[in-house]
Design an enzyme around this catalytic site. Sequence first.
Site, PDB file in Angstrom:
ATOM      1  N   LYS A 128     -11.386  55.767  24.796  1.00 51.69           N
ATOM      2  CA  LYS A 128     -10.778  56.120  26.082  1.00 51.69           C
ATOM      3  C   LYS A 128      -9.366  55.531  26.096  1.00 51.69           C
ATOM      4  O   LYS A 128      -9.134  54.424  26.592  1.00 51.69           O
ATOM      5  CB  LYS A 128     -11.646  55.548  27.212  1.00 51.69           C
ATOM      6  CG  LYS A 128     -11.747  56.484  28.402  1.00 51.69           C
ATOM      7  CD  LYS A 128     -12.846  56.079  29.343  1.00 51.69           C
ATOM      8  CE  LYS A 128     -12.539  56.508  30.762  1.00 51.69           C
ATOM      9  NZ  LYS A 128     -12.272  57.914  30.971  1.00 51.69           N
ATOM     10  N   LEU A 129      -8.461  56.275  25.497  1.00 52.52           N
ATOM     11  CA  LEU A 129      -7.091  55.794  25.316  1.00 52.52           C
ATOM     12  C   LEU A 129      -6.174  56.370  26.384  1.00 52.52           C
ATOM     13  O   LEU A 129      -6.282  57.545  26.736  1.00 52.52           O
ATOM     14  CB  LEU A 129      -6.559  56.215  23.944  1.00 52.52           C
ATOM     15  CG  LEU A 129      -7.441  55.868  22.740  1.00 52.52           C
ATOM     16  CD1 LEU A 129      -6.743  56.263  21.458  1.00 52.52           C
ATOM     17  CD2 LEU A 129      -7.782  54.382  22.738  1.00 52.52           C
TER      18      LEU A 129
END
Length: 301
Positions: A158-159
């Site tokens: 989850k960047l």
Amino acid sequence: MIMKNNYYNNKTVIFLDGKWVKAGEANTSLFSQTLHYGIGAFEGIRAYQTPNGICLFKAGSHFRRLLNSLEMLNITIPYTEEELTEITLKLLRKNNLRNAYVRPLVYLDADMRLTLAKKAHVMIAAWEWGQLLGAGELRLTLSTFQRPERKSLPVTAKLVGNYTQAILASQEARAKGYDEALMFDLHGNIAQAPGANFFLEKDGVLYTPEPGSIMTGITRKVIMEYAEEMSIEVKEQDISVDMIHEADSAFLTGTATEVVSVRSIEGIEMKDKWEDSIGAQLAAIYQHRIRHDDYQTMTIV
Ligand code: PMP
């Protein structure tokens, strides 16, 4: 109490690098590498009021994913999964939150070179939040945006930077008059919605895209476990556009989204009524369990 925005008021505190800080007084550098280049990681976790107190749904899975996301970026933070959970429970208590959305964010110090900034900051905030995509019956459109695949970006992480594409895809769908987008993978198969995973039902079997270009969501996994308990077959496989046009029903899953029904894709209505679908049964089980503590470990009373 003055509401500054939808996320905090003048009493709200957030966790920032080991300290409790008023949300309205917290600040960061305009030279942060995260702000300029999108490198950083975050999570989205929900807290629910249950008969046994306030529970963080799947806290362990979320903080494990945060630490995994950071590992993929070579960023280290001085907290374990358990410590992050404890901090979040304190945060909920301090802000008197019951049904809340929790946003941990790890962002970097100033550095304008393309080398990783040395220092990472840890911020955790929380606010009251309803269902993200409304009550369901979504009208989806096929997006012109394609999900990245694992050689271009760590797609399971989850960047921060991955969400530029999510916002563009969502915005495009809304501009065309739809509720949300459905994105393709590299091979022209269905991948997922910008911030949620996709399932379809056909002849009593559930289908969901296999890992590759999707973010393998925690809610997706939970729903697959519930389906297994109900002896419903779930096939992780490629989903073609032809398959979605033949679907009996479909739904999206995600922490913020929860389990939300799809009414149509590109204007083609689902064949069955949502009330009669497997998805509706799974959505009901999900709604019950998130509020009844039986799948949760962390509780504050
Ligand atoms: N894909 C993306 C890109 C997301 O942002 C989310 C929301 N976190 C999901 C899928 C669903 O994941 P989860 O069920 O873990 O919230």
